[in-house]
Design a protein around this motif. Sequence first.
Motif, PDB file in Angstrom:
ATOM      1  N   LYS A   8      43.415  33.556  37.082  1.00 56.77           N
ATOM      2  CA  LYS A   8      43.406  34.947  37.567  1.00 56.77           C
ATOM      3  C   LYS A   8      43.506  35.944  36.420  1.00 56.77           C
ATOM      4  CE  LYS A   8      44.641  34.070  42.216  1.00 56.77           C
ATOM      5  NZ  LYS A   8      45.108  34.553  43.437  1.00 56.77           N
ATOM      6  N   ASP A   9      44.322  35.641  35.429  1.00 53.40           N
ATOM      7  CA  ASP A   9      44.429  36.549  34.288  1.00 53.40           C
ATOM      8  C   ASP A   9      43.125  36.599  33.499  1.00 53.40           C
ATOM      9  OD1 ASP A   9      47.040  37.215  34.905  1.00 53.40           O
ATOM     10  OD2 ASP A   9      47.914  35.761  33.509  1.00 53.40           O
ATOM     11  N   ALA A  10      42.505  35.443  33.297  1.00 56.22           N
ATOM     12  CA  ALA A  10      41.278  35.381  32.497  1.00 56.22           C
ATOM     13  C   ALA A  10      40.129  36.126  33.155  1.00 56.22           C
ATOM     14  CB  ALA A  10      40.895  33.923  32.248  1.00 56.22           C
ATOM     15  N   THR A  11      40.046  36.088  34.470  1.00 53.96           N
ATOM     16  CA  THR A  11      38.917  36.710  35.170  1.00 53.96           C
ATOM     17  C   THR A  11      39.205  38.132  35.654  1.00 53.96           C
ATOM     18  OG1 THR A  11      39.591  35.685  37.262  1.00 53.96           O
ATOM     19  CG2 THR A  11      37.997  34.476  35.899  1.00 53.96           C
ATOM     20  N   ALA A  12      40.392  38.632  35.394  1.00 53.26           N
ATOM     21  CA  ALA A  12      40.798  39.965  35.873  1.00 53.26           C
ATOM     22  C   ALA A  12      39.861  41.099  35.442  1.00 53.26           C
ATOM     23  CB  ALA A  12      42.227  40.264  35.446  1.00 53.26           C
ATOM     24  N   PRO A  13      39.288  41.086  34.226  1.00 49.50           N
ATOM     25  CA  PRO A  13      38.448  42.220  33.837  1.00 49.50           C
ATOM     26  C   PRO A  13      37.227  42.449  34.729  1.00 49.50           C
ATOM     27  CG  PRO A  13      39.117  41.002  31.891  1.00 49.50           C
ATOM     28  CD  PRO A  13      39.552  40.189  33.084  1.00 49.50           C
ATOM     29  N   LEU A  14      36.724  41.410  35.394  1.00 47.58           N
ATOM     30  CA  LEU A  14      35.559  41.596  36.275  1.00 47.58           C
ATOM     31  C   LEU A  14      35.950  41.866  37.727  1.00 47.58           C
ATOM     32  CD1 LEU A  14      32.869  39.015  35.102  1.00 47.58           C
ATOM     33  CD2 LEU A  14      32.631  41.491  35.267  1.00 47.58           C
ATOM     34  N   ARG A  15      37.164  41.580  38.097  1.00 41.23           N
ATOM     35  CA  ARG A  15      37.568  41.695  39.501  1.00 41.23           C
ATOM     36  C   ARG A  15      37.303  43.070  40.115  1.00 41.23           C
ATOM     37  NH1 ARG A  15      42.307  39.254  39.028  1.00 41.23           N
ATOM     38  NH2 ARG A  15      41.203  37.306  38.849  1.00 41.23           N
ATOM     39  N   PRO A  16      37.503  44.185  39.401  1.00 38.40           N
ATOM     40  CA  PRO A  16      37.237  45.495  40.022  1.00 38.40           C
ATOM     41  C   PRO A  16      35.771  45.721  40.387  1.00 38.40           C
ATOM     42  CG  PRO A  16      38.535  45.746  38.016  1.00 38.40           C
ATOM     43  CD  PRO A  16      38.095  44.319  38.074  1.00 38.40           C
ATOM     44  N   TYR A  17      34.884  44.886  39.845  1.00 38.32           N
ATOM     45  CA  TYR A  17      33.459  45.077  40.079  1.00 38.32           C
ATOM     46  C   TYR A  17      32.882  44.135  41.129  1.00 38.32           C
ATOM     47  CZ  TYR A  17      34.226  47.561  35.757  1.00 38.32           C
ATOM     48  OH  TYR A  17      34.722  48.419  34.806  1.00 38.32           O
ATOM     49  N   ARG A  18      33.717  43.380  41.824  1.00 41.25           N
ATOM     50  CA  ARG A  18      33.197  42.507  42.880  1.00 41.25           C
ATOM     51  C   ARG A  18      32.350  43.326  43.839  1.00 41.25           C
ATOM     52  NH1 ARG A  18      38.173  38.500  44.409  1.00 41.25           N
ATOM     53  NH2 ARG A  18      37.863  37.093  42.650  1.00 41.25           N
ATOM     54  N   ASP A  19      31.253  42.739  44.254  1.00 41.29           N
ATOM     55  CA  ASP A  19      30.310  43.453  45.122  1.00 41.29           C
ATOM     56  C   ASP A  19      30.911  43.607  46.521  1.00 41.29           C
ATOM     57  OD1 ASP A  19      28.187  44.419  46.617  1.00 41.29           O
ATOM     58  OD2 ASP A  19      26.710  43.145  45.618  1.00 41.29           O
ATOM     59  N   PRO A  20      31.252  44.822  46.924  1.00 35.64           N
ATOM     60  CA  PRO A  20      31.896  45.036  48.228  1.00 35.64           C
ATOM     61  C   PRO A  20      30.959  44.814  49.411  1.00 35.64           C
ATOM     62  CG  PRO A  20      31.407  47.135  47.217  1.00 35.64           C
ATOM     63  CD  PRO A  20      31.043  46.073  46.203  1.00 35.64           C
ATOM     64  N   ARG A  21      29.672  44.692  49.151  1.00 31.66           N
ATOM     65  CA  ARG A  21      28.706  44.501  50.234  1.00 31.66           C
ATOM     66  C   ARG A  21      28.651  43.055  50.701  1.00 31.66           C
ATOM     67  NH1 ARG A  21      23.710  46.553  46.964  1.00 31.66           N
ATOM     68  NH2 ARG A  21      24.698  44.999  45.642  1.00 31.66           N
ATOM     69  N   ARG A  22      29.283  42.166  49.975  1.00 29.85           N
ATOM     70  CA  ARG A  22      29.222  40.739  50.299  1.00 29.85           C
ATOM     71  C   ARG A  22      30.515  40.273  50.964  1.00 29.85           C
ATOM     72  NH1 ARG A  22      24.963  38.039  48.280  1.00 29.85           N
ATOM     73  NH2 ARG A  22      23.715  39.195  46.796  1.00 29.85           N
ATOM     74  N   GLU A  23      30.354  39.512  52.014  1.00 27.40           N
ATOM     75  CA  GLU A  23      31.517  38.964  52.714  1.00 27.40           C
ATOM     76  C   GLU A  23      32.288  38.017  51.801  1.00 27.40           C
ATOM     77  OE1 GLU A  23      32.329  36.112  56.528  1.00 27.40           O
ATOM     78  OE2 GLU A  23      30.679  37.535  56.655  1.00 27.40           O
ATOM     79  N   ARG A  24      31.557  37.158  51.093  1.00 28.87           N
ATOM     80  CA  ARG A  24      32.161  36.236  50.121  1.00 28.87           C
ATOM     81  C   ARG A  24      31.651  36.613  48.742  1.00 28.87           C
ATOM     82  NH1 ARG A  24      31.646  30.191  51.115  1.00 28.87           N
ATOM     83  NH2 ARG A  24      33.439  30.251  49.758  1.00 28.87           N
ATOM     84  N   PRO A  25      32.542  36.796  47.775  1.00 34.31           N
ATOM     85  CA  PRO A  25      32.094  37.223  46.450  1.00 34.31           C
ATOM     86  C   PRO A  25      31.536  36.092  45.579  1.00 34.31           C
ATOM     87  CG  PRO A  25      34.464  37.048  46.508  1.00 34.31           C
ATOM     88  CD  PRO A  25      33.987  36.776  47.912  1.00 34.31           C
ATOM     89  N   PHE A  26      31.567  34.846  46.088  1.00 37.77           N
ATOM     90  CA  PHE A  26      31.093  33.744  45.261  1.00 37.77           C
ATOM     91  C   PHE A  26      30.417  32.675  46.110  1.00 37.77           C
ATOM     92  CE2 PHE A  26      35.210  32.458  46.733  1.00 37.77           C
ATOM     93  CZ  PHE A  26      35.070  31.109  47.007  1.00 37.77           C
ATOM     94  N   LEU A  27      29.704  31.782  45.424  1.00 36.88           N
ATOM     95  CA  LEU A  27      29.033  30.664  46.061  1.00 36.88           C
ATOM     96  C   LEU A  27      29.122  29.470  45.124  1.00 36.88           C
ATOM     97  CD1 LEU A  27      27.182  29.664  48.415  1.00 36.88           C
ATOM     98  CD2 LEU A  27      25.244  30.443  47.047  1.00 36.88           C
ATOM     99  N   LEU A  28      29.514  28.318  45.654  1.00 35.79           N
ATOM    100  CA  LEU A  28      29.544  27.071  44.890  1.00 35.79           C
ATOM    101  C   LEU A  28      28.323  26.252  45.264  1.00 35.79           C
ATOM    102  CD1 LEU A  28      33.279  26.025  45.394  1.00 35.79           C
ATOM    103  CD2 LEU A  28      32.254  26.934  43.324  1.00 35.79           C
ATOM    104  N   LEU A  29      27.585  25.812  44.256  1.00 37.16           N
ATOM    105  CA  LEU A  29      26.363  25.046  44.486  1.00 37.16           C
ATOM    106  C   LEU A  29      26.419  23.729  43.713  1.00 37.16           C
ATOM    107  CD1 LEU A  29      23.917  28.009  43.979  1.00 37.16           C
ATOM    108  CD2 LEU A  29      24.453  26.922  46.150  1.00 37.16           C
ATOM    109  N   GLU A  30      26.097  22.652  44.383  1.00 35.32           N
ATOM    110  CA  GLU A  30      26.038  21.343  43.744  1.00 35.32           C
ATOM    111  C   GLU A  30      24.601  21.080  43.304  1.00 35.32           C
ATOM    112  OE1 GLU A  30      27.924  17.280  45.102  1.00 35.32           O
ATOM    113  OE2 GLU A  30      26.179  17.763  46.329  1.00 35.32           O
ATOM    114  N   VAL A  31      24.428  20.582  42.094  1.00 37.68           N
ATOM    115  CA  VAL A  31      23.094  20.243  41.615  1.00 37.68           C
ATOM    116  C   VAL A  31      22.667  18.937  42.276  1.00 37.68           C
ATOM    117  CG1 VAL A  31      21.682  19.676  39.613  1.00 37.68           C
ATOM    118  CG2 VAL A  31      23.477  21.427  39.430  1.00 37.68           C
ATOM    119  N   VAL A  32      21.612  18.997  43.058  1.00 40.18           N
ATOM    120  CA  VAL A  32      21.120  17.825  43.782  1.00 40.18           C
ATOM    121  C   VAL A  32      20.003  17.147  42.989  1.00 40.18           C
ATOM    122  CG1 VAL A  32      20.029  17.046  45.926  1.00 40.18           C
ATOM    123  CG2 VAL A  32      21.756  18.851  45.993  1.00 40.18           C
TER     124      VAL A  32
END
Length: 103
Positions: free
Chosen positions: A76-100
């Motif tokens: 949380k400390d390491a990623t704090a500088p980007l947190r204020p810029y999370r896109d408010p238009r998205r329900e989930r701010p991230f997506l995890l994808l597995e390489v198939v």
Amino acid sequence: MSPAEVRVLLWYRAPEGAEHQVVAAFHKISTQLRGTPGLLGSELWRPVHDGADFVVVSEWENLQAFETWERGNGHKDATAPLRPYRDPRRERPFLLLEVVASY
């Protein structure tokens, strides 16, 4: 079968005129995370026709490596500088994808 690589996508939106702040925050975080076990690399993407939208794409050796880092104390400390810029238009701010498959 070995564990699959994982990509993590995070969406951000810069306020008008503050695009450089998102870029600066990405560089700061990336410098701090250099050498993180399991992290293969990260990139900051921006759509060609919308300079205020950003996507951070990070590559991880596997899901376990990502989850270990995410549960760690410094996440949380390491990623704090980007947190204020999370896109408010998205329900989930991230997506995890597995390489198939890859070529």
